[in-house]
Design a protein around this motif. Structure first.
Motif, PDB file in Angstrom:
ATOM      1  N   HIS A   1     -26.794   7.021 -10.033  1.00 59.04           N
ATOM      2  CA  HIS A   1     -28.352   7.600  -9.682  1.00 59.04           C
ATOM      3  C   HIS A   1     -28.309   9.020 -10.843  1.00 59.04           C
ATOM      4  CE1 HIS A   1     -30.799  10.650  -7.544  1.00 59.04           C
ATOM      5  NE2 HIS A   1     -31.271   9.525  -7.406  1.00 59.04           N
ATOM      6  N   GLY A   2     -29.431   9.118 -11.435  1.00 57.99           N
ATOM      7  CA  GLY A   2     -29.635  10.299 -12.433  1.00 57.99           C
ATOM      8  C   GLY A   2     -29.094  10.008 -13.817  1.00 57.99           C
ATOM      9  N   TYR A   3     -28.776  11.028 -14.318  1.00 60.36           N
ATOM     10  CA  TYR A   3     -28.264  10.839 -16.056  1.00 60.36           C
ATOM     11  C   TYR A   3     -26.881  10.299 -15.963  1.00 60.36           C
ATOM     12  CZ  TYR A   3     -32.429  13.051 -17.137  1.00 60.36           C
ATOM     13  OH  TYR A   3     -33.906  13.384 -17.296  1.00 60.36           O
ATOM     14  N   GLY A   4     -26.469   9.560 -16.898  1.00 67.09           N
ATOM     15  CA  GLY A   4     -25.108   8.886 -16.794  1.00 67.09           C
ATOM     16  C   GLY A   4     -24.077   9.603 -17.837  1.00 67.09           C
ATOM     17  N   GLU A   5     -24.810  10.267 -18.757  1.00 63.09           N
ATOM     18  CA  GLU A   5     -23.841  10.444 -19.840  1.00 63.09           C
ATOM     19  C   GLU A   5     -22.623  11.343 -19.707  1.00 63.09           C
ATOM     20  OE1 GLU A   5     -27.761   9.443 -21.618  1.00 63.09           O
ATOM     21  OE2 GLU A   5     -27.231  10.640 -20.046  1.00 63.09           O
ATOM     22  N   ALA A   6     -23.020  12.462 -19.036  1.00 63.45           N
ATOM     23  CA  ALA A   6     -21.806  13.357 -18.556  1.00 63.45           C
ATOM     24  C   ALA A   6     -20.767  12.502 -17.611  1.00 63.45           C
ATOM     25  CB  ALA A   6     -22.400  14.489 -17.860  1.00 63.45           C
ATOM     26  N   LEU A  29     -17.665  13.036  -7.882  1.00 63.49           N
ATOM     27  CA  LEU A  29     -19.002  12.991  -8.690  1.00 63.49           C
ATOM     28  C   LEU A  29     -20.076  12.700  -8.013  1.00 63.49           C
ATOM     29  CD1 LEU A  29     -17.217  10.911 -11.571  1.00 63.49           C
ATOM     30  CD2 LEU A  29     -17.594  13.308 -11.477  1.00 63.49           C
ATOM     31  N   GLU A  30     -20.964  13.521  -8.185  1.00 65.29           N
ATOM     32  CA  GLU A  30     -22.491  13.164  -7.588  1.00 65.29           C
ATOM     33  C   GLU A  30     -23.082  12.238  -8.425  1.00 65.29           C
ATOM     34  OE1 GLU A  30     -25.112  16.451  -7.178  1.00 65.29           O
ATOM     35  OE2 GLU A  30     -23.665  17.294  -5.609  1.00 65.29           O
ATOM     36  N   GLY A  31     -23.776  11.354  -7.728  1.00 65.18           N
ATOM     37  CA  GLY A  31     -24.345  10.187  -8.717  1.00 65.18           C
ATOM     38  C   GLY A  31     -23.751   8.937  -8.857  1.00 65.18           C
ATOM     39  N   VAL A  32     -22.362   8.754  -8.482  1.00 63.42           N
ATOM     40  CA  VAL A  32     -21.330   7.736  -8.691  1.00 63.42           C
ATOM     41  C   VAL A  32     -21.146   6.914  -7.228  1.00 63.42           C
ATOM     42  CG1 VAL A  32     -19.111   7.155  -9.340  1.00 63.42           C
ATOM     43  CG2 VAL A  32     -20.162   8.861 -10.548  1.00 63.42           C
ATOM     44  N   TYR A  33     -21.478   5.640  -7.309  1.00 65.96           N
ATOM     45  CA  TYR A  33     -21.131   4.794  -6.125  1.00 65.96           C
ATOM     46  C   TYR A  33     -19.885   3.729  -6.372  1.00 65.96           C
ATOM     47  CZ  TYR A  33     -25.462   7.052  -4.242  1.00 65.96           C
ATOM     48  OH  TYR A  33     -26.471   7.823  -3.889  1.00 65.96           O
ATOM     49  N   TYR A  34     -19.306   3.501  -5.556  1.00 63.47           N
ATOM     50  CA  TYR A  34     -17.868   2.529  -5.835  1.00 63.47           C
ATOM     51  C   TYR A  34     -17.808   1.843  -4.348  1.00 63.47           C
ATOM     52  CZ  TYR A  34     -15.663   6.716  -3.868  1.00 63.47           C
ATOM     53  OH  TYR A  34     -15.284   7.634  -3.287  1.00 63.47           O
ATOM     54  N   VAL A  41     -19.677   3.370  -1.129  1.00 62.14           N
ATOM     55  CA  VAL A  41     -19.717   4.751  -0.700  1.00 62.14           C
ATOM     56  C   VAL A  41     -19.981   5.615  -2.074  1.00 62.14           C
ATOM     57  CG1 VAL A  41     -18.019   4.606   1.250  1.00 62.14           C
ATOM     58  CG2 VAL A  41     -17.170   5.062  -1.239  1.00 62.14           C
ATOM     59  N   GLY A  42     -20.479   6.718  -1.774  1.00 61.81           N
ATOM     60  CA  GLY A  42     -20.879   7.642  -2.934  1.00 61.81           C
ATOM     61  C   GLY A  42     -21.673   8.836  -2.583  1.00 61.81           C
ATOM     62  N   ARG A  43     -22.022   9.588  -3.602  1.00 63.05           N
ATOM     63  CA  ARG A  43     -22.575  10.930  -3.237  1.00 63.05           C
ATOM     64  C   ARG A  43     -23.876  10.945  -4.232  1.00 63.05           C
ATOM     65  NH1 ARG A  43     -19.118  15.720  -4.797  1.00 63.05           N
ATOM     66  NH2 ARG A  43     -20.830  16.873  -3.620  1.00 63.05           N
ATOM     67  N   PRO A  44     -24.976  10.806  -3.331  1.00 66.65           N
ATOM     68  CA  PRO A  44     -26.149  11.170  -4.405  1.00 66.65           C
ATOM     69  C   PRO A  44     -26.346  12.446  -4.799  1.00 66.65           C
ATOM     70  CG  PRO A  44     -26.701  11.066  -2.248  1.00 66.65           C
ATOM     71  CD  PRO A  44     -25.267  10.785  -2.187  1.00 66.65           C
ATOM     72  N   GLY A  45     -27.290  12.840  -5.867  1.00 68.37           N
ATOM     73  CA  GLY A  45     -27.345  14.003  -6.449  1.00 68.37           C
ATOM     74  C   GLY A  45     -27.919  14.169  -7.828  1.00 68.37           C
ATOM     75  N   ASN A  46     -28.267  15.341  -8.090  1.00 70.12           N
ATOM     76  CA  ASN A  46     -28.809  15.257  -9.669  1.00 70.12           C
ATOM     77  C   ASN A  46     -28.396  16.518 -10.405  1.00 70.12           C
ATOM     78  OD1 ASN A  46     -30.988  13.412  -8.919  1.00 70.12           O
ATOM     79  ND2 ASN A  46     -32.163  14.810  -7.904  1.00 70.12           N
ATOM     80  N   LYS A  47     -27.083  16.875  -9.958  1.00 69.88           N
ATOM     81  CA  LYS A  47     -26.566  17.896 -10.891  1.00 69.88           C
ATOM     82  C   LYS A  47     -26.028  17.289 -12.168  1.00 69.88           C
ATOM     83  CE  LYS A  47     -24.652  20.595  -7.041  1.00 69.88           C
ATOM     84  NZ  LYS A  47     -23.457  21.314  -6.525  1.00 69.88           N
ATOM     85  N   ASN A  48     -26.288  16.224 -12.204  1.00 70.94           N
ATOM     86  CA  ASN A  48     -25.842  15.678 -13.648  1.00 70.94           C
ATOM     87  C   ASN A  48     -27.026  15.511 -14.715  1.00 70.94           C
ATOM     88  OD1 ASN A  48     -27.238  13.484 -12.376  1.00 70.94           O
ATOM     89  ND2 ASN A  48     -25.405  12.317 -12.048  1.00 70.94           N
ATOM     90  N   TRP A 104     -34.821   8.172 -11.933  1.00 69.81           N
ATOM     91  CA  TRP A 104     -35.036   9.523 -12.990  1.00 69.81           C
ATOM     92  C   TRP A 104     -35.528  10.739 -12.216  1.00 69.81           C
ATOM     93  CZ3 TRP A 104     -32.252   8.438 -16.807  1.00 69.81           C
ATOM     94  CH2 TRP A 104     -32.387   7.575 -17.786  1.00 69.81           C
ATOM     95  N   PRO A 105     -34.709  11.607 -11.913  1.00 70.93           N
ATOM     96  CA  PRO A 105     -35.304  12.877 -10.988  1.00 70.93           C
ATOM     97  C   PRO A 105     -36.551  13.471 -11.898  1.00 70.93           C
ATOM     98  CG  PRO A 105     -32.895  13.047 -11.483  1.00 70.93           C
ATOM     99  CD  PRO A 105     -33.437  11.725 -12.444  1.00 70.93           C
ATOM    100  N   LYS A 106     -37.531  14.097 -11.047  1.00 71.79           N
ATOM    101  CA  LYS A 106     -38.449  14.961 -11.691  1.00 71.79           C
ATOM    102  C   LYS A 106     -38.177  16.211 -11.922  1.00 71.79           C
ATOM    103  CE  LYS A 106     -42.258  12.227  -9.851  1.00 71.79           C
ATOM    104  NZ  LYS A 106     -41.584  10.914  -9.691  1.00 71.79           N
ATOM    105  N   PRO A 107     -38.661  17.066 -12.916  1.00 73.20           N
ATOM    106  CA  PRO A 107     -39.989  16.437 -13.653  1.00 73.20           C
ATOM    107  C   PRO A 107     -39.514  15.587 -14.701  1.00 73.20           C
ATOM    108  CG  PRO A 107     -39.292  18.748 -14.510  1.00 73.20           C
ATOM    109  CD  PRO A 107     -38.435  18.351 -13.271  1.00 73.20           C
TER     110      PRO A 107
END
Length: 365
Positions: A1-6, A29-34, A41-48, A104-107
């Motif tokens: 979820h979100g951007y994957g580069e970092a 890690l936020e945005g990683v599911y496994y 399980v995983g943690r949603p989030g847009n800190k990435n 993709w998180p806004k904006p």
């Protein structure tokens, strides 16, 4: 979820150091599911989220085989050397079927005009490309940025060296924007019309979407010599047979250089997914093979109350309407292709079987 580069960089470095992944290393890690204990399980989030897209290096295209850039059907009008690029991430709309608004998180975030033109220049110089498909959800949303890109392209004479295609929204399209696209040597604009029914359009897209505006934008494109087209969806929530007929009628009445019909597919995280769960169109657990607009099994997903037999009947009719539309809209290029095929046949008669197979696929037979 979100951007994957970092996240990807972190995972690569962690695996390089430890040789395996452990739950504790992933749970932070936020945005990683496994998978853990048979559960996801995983943690949603847009800190990435990466605030400045220009901080992301250009893709290392040298790791791709150069055969990818050899002439093929990159462009709608010819076989040529081409590829695709992204110049932004996100979309301002919230269509009920689209995962982009969820993923993709806004904006919406953009590469700078300078960075976009630098990448285009690199592709033209290093790979001798003739066509670039701009794969953004809404490349034209920022008109001021579009003007800057056009000016930079023309200053560097890149508009004379490469053709472009892009995705666009008819709702926010105007004639000035189409003129700008034409100036940068845009040859094709793809729209998300989705349906010819005004009622269904308001349900699956947004209040300002209009079938009348879709027809008008097509006429604006053709007036400028811009090719244009769209995909269409059937099996939408609350869709009736008269709505399917409206889509069929729209396709027959409005010339398009490209048009196709697909089954509407609910993807997890979208509003359409919630509707599909509530109506029993999907249930857990589910088979991922059914989440494919090209899936032809009898258990394909349908979010409408129309029977599957009726839906199949109209899909065939609409697909045939799409084929007829494209043949007549592209008749000049179609005749040219027939001539080329005839020349190929004279050189090698075995090409006739290939032609017949392609014609069957084109007509959906």
């Amino acid at each position: 979820h979100g951007y994957g580069e970092a996240i990807l960089l972190y995972l690569c470095r962690f695996y390089e150091e430890h040789g395996k992944f452990e739950d504790d290393s992933l749970s932070v890690l936020e945005g990683v599911y496994y998978h853990k204990g048979g559960r996801i399980v995983g943690r949603p989030g847009n800190k990435n989220v990466i605030r400045n897209l220009d901080d992301i290096p250009m893709p290392d295209r040298e790791i791709i085989s150069h055969k990818y850039y050899e002439p093929q059907s990159h462009s709608i009008d010819s076989y040529c050397r081409g590829t695709s690029i992204f110049t932004s991430r996100g979309c301002l709309f919230n269509c009920i079927y689209c995962g982009g608004g969820t993923f993709w998180p806004k904006p919406v975030r953009y590469h700078s005009s300078k960075r976009v033109v630098e990448e285009i220049s690199m592709l033209v110089q290093n790979y001798d490309l003739e066509y670039i498909n701009i794969f953004d959800d809404l490349f034209h949303f920022s008109k001021s940025r579009l003007k800057e890109i056009v000016e930079l392209l023309r200053t560097n004479n890149l508009h004379e060296k490469v053709k472009f295609g892009c995705q666009a929204s008819a709702t926010i399209m105007d004639e000035e924007t189409l003129d700008l696209l034409k100036q940068m040597n845009m040859i094709y604009v793809g729209f998300g019309f989705e349906t010819g029914s005004e009622r269904i359009l308001k349900i699956i897209k947004y209040k300002k979407a209009s079938v009348e505006k879709h027809s008008r934008v097509l006429s604006w494109c053709h007036k400028r010599g811009l090719m244009a087209g769209s995909g269409f969806m059937i099996g939408n929530p609350m869709e009736k047979e008269e709505d399917l007929k409206a889509t069929y009628d729209f396709i027959l009445k409005n010339p398009m250089n490209s048009c196709n019909v697909y089954h509407t597919i609910p993807f997890p995280g979208t509003k359409l997914w919630d509707i599909a769960i509530a109506t029993g169109a999907v249930s857990m657990p589910f088979e991922w093979k059914r989440f494919n607009q090209f899936y032809h099994g009898d258990d394909f997903i349908s979010c409408t109350e129309v029977s599957k037999d009726i839906l199949k009947k109209w899909k065939r009719r609409i697909a045939n309407a799409c084929s007829v539309n494209m043949i007549f809209t592209n008749k000049d290029r179609f005749i040219g292709k027939i001539k080329n095929l005839y020349i190929a046949y004279k050189k090698d008669p075995a090409v006739l079987k290939v032609l017949l197979d392609k014609l069957k696929n084109f007509l959906g037979l």
